[in-house]
Design an enzyme around this catalytic site. Sequence first.
Site, mmCIF file in Angstrom:
data_model
loop_
_atom_site.group_PDB
_atom_site.id
_atom_site.type_symbol
_atom_site.label_atom_id
_atom_site.label_comp_id
_atom_site.label_asym_id
_atom_site.label_seq_id
_atom_site.Cartn_x
_atom_site.Cartn_y
_atom_site.Cartn_z
ATOM 1 C CG ASP A 39 -8.331 44.189 -37.848
ATOM 2 O OD1 ASP A 39 -8.197 43.091 -38.421
ATOM 3 O OD2 ASP A 39 -8.664 45.247 -38.448
ATOM 4 C CB ILE A 40 -5.846 48.839 -38.835
ATOM 5 C CG1 ILE A 40 -5.461 50.300 -38.822
ATOM 6 C CG2 ILE A 40 -6.554 48.474 -40.133
ATOM 7 C CD1 ILE A 40 -4.368 50.659 -39.837
ATOM 8 C CG ASN A 97 -11.514 35.676 -43.425
ATOM 9 O OD1 ASN A 97 -12.508 34.993 -43.208
ATOM 10 N ND2 ASN A 97 -11.383 36.910 -42.959
ATOM 11 N N GLY A 103 -12.423 35.338 -48.424
ATOM 12 C CA GLY A 103 -12.358 36.788 -48.206
ATOM 13 C C GLY A 103 -11.040 37.249 -47.620
ATOM 14 C CD GLN A 104 -5.404 34.749 -46.873
ATOM 15 O OE1 GLN A 104 -5.722 33.764 -47.557
ATOM 16 N NE2 GLN A 104 -4.288 34.806 -46.187
ATOM 17 C CG HIS A 110 -4.549 37.033 -40.909
ATOM 18 N ND1 HIS A 110 -4.155 36.957 -42.235
ATOM 19 C CD2 HIS A 110 -5.808 37.529 -40.921
ATOM 20 C CE1 HIS A 110 -5.126 37.422 -43.011
ATOM 21 N NE2 HIS A 110 -6.148 37.763 -42.235
ATOM 22 C CG HIS A 112 -9.659 37.908 -38.225
ATOM 23 N ND1 HIS A 112 -9.715 39.262 -38.492
ATOM 24 C CD2 HIS A 112 -9.304 37.308 -39.395
ATOM 25 C CE1 HIS A 112 -9.417 39.464 -39.774
ATOM 26 N NE2 HIS A 112 -9.159 38.297 -40.339
HETATM 27 P P1 5GP Z 1 -8.417 39.182 -43.842
HETATM 28 O O1 5GP Z 1 -9.579 39.706 -44.618
HETATM 29 O O2 5GP Z 1 -7.191 39.022 -44.705
HETATM 30 O O3 5GP Z 1 -8.753 37.947 -43.055
HETATM 31 O O4 5GP Z 1 -8.121 40.256 -42.732
HETATM 32 C C1 5GP Z 1 -7.135 41.220 -42.811
HETATM 33 C C2 5GP Z 1 -7.316 42.130 -41.624
HETATM 34 O O5 5GP Z 1 -6.162 42.929 -41.518
HETATM 35 C C3 5GP Z 1 -8.523 43.071 -41.721
HETATM 36 O O6 5GP Z 1 -9.379 42.860 -40.612
HETATM 37 C C4 5GP Z 1 -7.883 44.467 -41.717
HETATM 38 O O7 5GP Z 1 -8.636 45.414 -40.986
HETATM 39 C C5 5GP Z 1 -6.531 44.203 -41.073
HETATM 40 N N1 5GP Z 1 -5.485 45.112 -41.503
HETATM 41 C C6 5GP Z 1 -5.218 45.497 -42.782
HETATM 42 N N2 5GP Z 1 -4.172 46.331 -42.798
HETATM 43 C C7 5GP Z 1 -3.768 46.476 -41.510
HETATM 44 C C8 5GP Z 1 -2.715 47.221 -40.895
HETATM 45 O O8 5GP Z 1 -1.918 47.922 -41.549
HETATM 46 N N3 5GP Z 1 -2.601 47.124 -39.546
HETATM 47 C C9 5GP Z 1 -3.453 46.350 -38.811
HETATM 48 N N4 5GP Z 1 -3.247 46.347 -37.477
HETATM 49 N N5 5GP Z 1 -4.443 45.634 -39.357
HETATM 50 C C10 5GP Z 1 -4.599 45.699 -40.696
#
Ligand code: 5GP
Length: 127
Positions: A39-40, A97, A103-104, A110, A112
Amino acid sequence: MTVSGLPPYDDNNIFARILRKEIPCKPVYEDEWALAFHDIAPQAPVHVLVIPKGKYCSFADFSDAASAEEIAGFVRAVGTVARMLGLEAPGYRLLANMGNDGGQEVPHLHVHLFGGRSLGRMIPDRA
Ligand code: 5GP
């Protein structure tokens, strides 16, 4: 609308672009069915995202439309990544999520994978 009630899959979401190698990532694992990468903005010492290669927004979408092979391949990839990262013994947390209330942020299914420290309560507050 997809079966989950979410809008149709957006081909330009960030994870779709990562899958097409238009945006770099730090890969952890890849096979025919899934890609795992760091994750970034990590929220734990280990914070890896595992995504299916197919175009699915949500778990409902995935479970409805994916083939049995895709589903098995994705689930196996999550387990493989946890083993590869040495998380089986100390333990870890999987989180997915979904939609607004979940909170997606990125509309590509995906999981985590968090680990590397004690992760505390499952949901920190009950607002
Ligand atoms: P969500 O909130 O959709 O479950 O999580 C999305 C996740 O993607 C977040 O934890 C966010 O930090 C990660 N993320 C968003 N953009 C990027 C990216 O460009 N590269 C990577 N490696 N992770 C990302």
